[in-house]
Design a protein around this motif. Structure first.
Motif, PDB file in Angstrom:
ATOM      1  N   VAL A  35       0.836  -1.207   0.000  1.00 46.95           N
ATOM      2  CA  VAL A  35       0.000   0.000   0.000  1.00 46.95           C
ATOM      3  C   VAL A  35       0.870   1.256   0.000  1.00 46.95           C
ATOM      4  CG1 VAL A  35      -1.644   1.340   1.370  1.00 46.95           C
ATOM      5  CG2 VAL A  35      -2.022  -1.074   0.983  1.00 46.95           C
ATOM      6  N   ALA A  36       1.965   1.228   0.722  1.00 45.18           N
ATOM      7  CA  ALA A  36       2.886   2.374   0.701  1.00 45.18           C
ATOM      8  C   ALA A  36       3.450   2.571  -0.706  1.00 45.18           C
ATOM      9  CB  ALA A  36       4.010   2.160   1.706  1.00 45.18           C
ATOM     10  N   ASP A  37       3.755   1.483  -1.401  1.00 42.65           N
ATOM     11  CA  ASP A  37       4.260   1.570  -2.776  1.00 42.65           C
ATOM     12  C   ASP A  37       3.194   2.109  -3.730  1.00 42.65           C
ATOM     13  OD1 ASP A  37       6.695   0.566  -1.937  1.00 42.65           O
ATOM     14  OD2 ASP A  37       6.327  -1.468  -2.690  1.00 42.65           O
ATOM     15  N   VAL A  38       1.957   1.670  -3.557  1.00 47.12           N
ATOM     16  CA  VAL A  38       0.854   2.176  -4.385  1.00 47.12           C
ATOM     17  C   VAL A  38       0.681   3.678  -4.143  1.00 47.12           C
ATOM     18  CG1 VAL A  38      -1.665   2.144  -4.669  1.00 47.12           C
ATOM     19  CG2 VAL A  38      -0.394  -0.005  -4.625  1.00 47.12           C
ATOM     20  N   LEU A  42       1.101   6.690  -6.943  1.00 46.62           N
ATOM     21  CA  LEU A  42       0.077   7.694  -7.214  1.00 46.62           C
ATOM     22  C   LEU A  42       0.622   9.107  -7.026  1.00 46.62           C
ATOM     23  CD1 LEU A  42      -3.009   6.061  -5.499  1.00 46.62           C
ATOM     24  CD2 LEU A  42      -2.746   6.502  -7.943  1.00 46.62           C
ATOM     25  N   PHE A  43       1.429   9.297  -5.995  1.00 48.64           N
ATOM     26  CA  PHE A  43       1.991  10.610  -5.714  1.00 48.64           C
ATOM     27  C   PHE A  43       2.858  11.100  -6.876  1.00 48.64           C
ATOM     28  CE2 PHE A  43       5.403  13.310  -4.057  1.00 48.64           C
ATOM     29  CZ  PHE A  43       4.655  14.318  -3.485  1.00 48.64           C
ATOM     30  N   PHE A  44       3.658  10.200  -7.440  1.00 45.63           N
ATOM     31  CA  PHE A  44       4.584  10.582  -8.498  1.00 45.63           C
ATOM     32  C   PHE A  44       3.987  10.500  -9.906  1.00 45.63           C
ATOM     33  CE2 PHE A  44       7.726   9.604  -5.140  1.00 45.63           C
ATOM     34  CZ  PHE A  44       8.352  10.843  -5.114  1.00 45.63           C
ATOM     35  N   SER A  45       2.723  10.090 -10.032  1.00 46.38           N
ATOM     36  CA  SER A  45       2.099  10.001 -11.348  1.00 46.38           C
ATOM     37  C   SER A  45       0.797  10.796 -11.390  1.00 46.38           C
ATOM     38  CB  SER A  45       1.819   8.541 -11.713  1.00 46.38           C
ATOM     39  OG  SER A  45       1.159   8.471 -12.944  1.00 46.38           O
ATOM     40  N   PRO A  46       0.859  12.070 -11.766  1.00 43.25           N
ATOM     41  CA  PRO A  46      -0.361  12.868 -11.850  1.00 43.25           C
ATOM     42  C   PRO A  46      -1.349  12.317 -12.872  1.00 43.25           C
ATOM     43  CG  PRO A  46       1.576  14.180 -12.474  1.00 43.25           C
ATOM     44  CD  PRO A  46       2.061  12.832 -12.068  1.00 43.25           C
ATOM     45  N   THR A  47      -0.840  11.676 -13.915  1.00 48.35           N
ATOM     46  CA  THR A  47      -1.723  11.094 -14.924  1.00 48.35           C
ATOM     47  C   THR A  47      -2.546   9.959 -14.328  1.00 48.35           C
ATOM     48  OG1 THR A  47      -0.095  11.617 -16.623  1.00 48.35           O
ATOM     49  CG2 THR A  47      -1.795  10.025 -17.211  1.00 48.35           C
ATOM     50  N   ASN A 108       1.609  -6.780  -6.905  1.00 50.26           N
ATOM     51  CA  ASN A 108       2.529  -5.645  -7.028  1.00 50.26           C
ATOM     52  C   ASN A 108       1.761  -4.392  -7.438  1.00 50.26           C
ATOM     53  OD1 ASN A 108       2.457  -5.499 -10.014  1.00 50.26           O
ATOM     54  ND2 ASN A 108       3.477  -7.483  -9.870  1.00 50.26           N
ATOM     55  N   LYS A 109       2.382  -3.263  -7.199  1.00 48.24           N
ATOM     56  CA  LYS A 109       1.727  -1.971  -7.455  1.00 48.24           C
ATOM     57  C   LYS A 109       1.407  -1.748  -8.926  1.00 48.24           C
ATOM     58  CE  LYS A 109       5.895   0.620  -8.060  1.00 48.24           C
ATOM     59  NZ  LYS A 109       7.069   1.061  -7.528  1.00 48.24           N
ATOM     60  N   GLU A 110       2.176  -2.354  -9.815  1.00 45.75           N
ATOM     61  CA  GLU A 110       1.971  -2.164 -11.244  1.00 45.75           C
ATOM     62  C   GLU A 110       0.620  -2.702 -11.720  1.00 45.75           C
ATOM     63  OE1 GLU A 110       4.861  -3.296  -9.909  1.00 45.75           O
ATOM     64  OE2 GLU A 110       6.104  -1.537 -10.345  1.00 45.75           O
ATOM     65  N   GLN A 111       0.039  -3.646 -10.987  1.00 46.69           N
ATOM     66  CA  GLN A 111      -1.262  -4.189 -11.371  1.00 46.69           C
ATOM     67  C   GLN A 111      -2.354  -3.131 -11.315  1.00 46.69           C
ATOM     68  OE1 GLN A 111      -0.870  -7.546  -8.555  1.00 46.69           O
ATOM     69  NE2 GLN A 111      -1.723  -8.770 -10.224  1.00 46.69           N
ATOM     70  N   LEU A 112      -2.112  -2.057 -10.623  1.00 48.65           N
ATOM     71  CA  LEU A 112      -3.082  -0.975 -10.520  1.00 48.65           C
ATOM     72  C   LEU A 112      -3.410  -0.394 -11.895  1.00 48.65           C
ATOM     73  CD1 LEU A 112      -4.394   0.237  -8.020  1.00 48.65           C
ATOM     74  CD2 LEU A 112      -2.726   2.067  -8.124  1.00 48.65           C
ATOM     75  N   CYS A 113      -2.457  -0.401 -12.799  1.00 50.46           N
ATOM     76  CA  CYS A 113      -2.714   0.154 -14.134  1.00 50.46           C
ATOM     77  C   CYS A 113      -3.726  -0.682 -14.919  1.00 50.46           C
ATOM     78  CB  CYS A 113      -1.422   0.344 -14.918  1.00 50.46           C
ATOM     79  SG  CYS A 113      -0.645  -1.182 -15.450  1.00 50.46           S
ATOM     80  N   LEU A 114      -4.000  -1.908 -14.490  1.00 50.61           N
ATOM     81  CA  LEU A 114      -5.012  -2.711 -15.154  1.00 50.61           C
ATOM     82  C   LEU A 114      -6.402  -2.077 -15.015  1.00 50.61           C
ATOM     83  CD1 LEU A 114      -3.829  -6.254 -14.026  1.00 50.61           C
ATOM     84  CD2 LEU A 114      -3.585  -5.232 -16.305  1.00 50.61           C
ATOM     85  N   CYS A 115      -6.587  -1.271 -13.991  1.00 53.87           N
ATOM     86  CA  CYS A 115      -7.880  -0.612 -13.776  1.00 53.87           C
ATOM     87  C   CYS A 115      -8.139   0.496 -14.774  1.00 53.87           C
ATOM     88  CB  CYS A 115      -7.958  -0.052 -12.363  1.00 53.87           C
ATOM     89  SG  CYS A 115      -8.018  -1.289 -11.062  1.00 53.87           S
ATOM     90  N   VAL A 116      -7.104   1.058 -15.339  1.00 54.45           N
ATOM     91  CA  VAL A 116      -7.278   2.126 -16.321  1.00 54.45           C
ATOM     92  C   VAL A 116      -6.923   1.658 -17.729  1.00 54.45           C
ATOM     93  CG1 VAL A 116      -7.052   4.066 -14.751  1.00 54.45           C
ATOM     94  CG2 VAL A 116      -5.008   3.092 -15.781  1.00 54.45           C
TER      95      VAL A 116
END
Length: 119
Positions: A35-38, A42-47, A108-116
């Motif tokens: 969660v800290a990595d996610v 998010l903090f470093f990716s405004p997009t 892993n945090k990269e899986q979050l991009c699957l939502c978009v």
């Protein structure tokens, strides 16, 4: 007048934001770090922040206060768990306009991009 209506309709379509719902048990160090990595991603990716709303439900009753880009909720009573019914922890559910798009175990945090869908 028609152009104004079309412009308003188009802006509503563009404003629709996908949602990621994450379930964790922060008493498990790997899940707390995930969660800290996610949050850092998010903090470093405004997009990504503009395209995706992220909510984390933590079942740990002893969790520490959390601040960051994502919305963090203690779910020690299990209300969100009973509503969404994740198959395990950590778990990711992607929603688009309240419609479920994806359910997966979060590794892993990269899986979050699957939502978009911009992977």
């Amino acid at each position: 007048m028609r152009w104004l209506i079309l412009l308003l309709f188009w802006s509503q379509l563009l404003a629709a934001q996908s949602q990621a719902v994450i379930f964790i048990d922060s008493s498990q160090p790997l899940q707390a770090r995930l969660v800290a990595d996610v949050n850092k991603m998010l903090f470093f990716s405004p997009t990504l922040r503009a395209d995706l709303s992220v909510q984390v439900f933590d079942i740990n009753k002893q969790s520490f206060p959390f601040s960051g880009t994502l919305r963090y909720v203690r779910d020690s009573a299990g209300k969100a768990i009973s509503q969404y019914r994740p198959q395990g922890l950590p778990y990711l559910i992607c929603l688009n306009e309240k419609t479920e798009q994806l359910r997966i175990a979060l590794k892993n945090k990269e899986q979050l991009c699957l939502c978009v869908k911009k992977c």
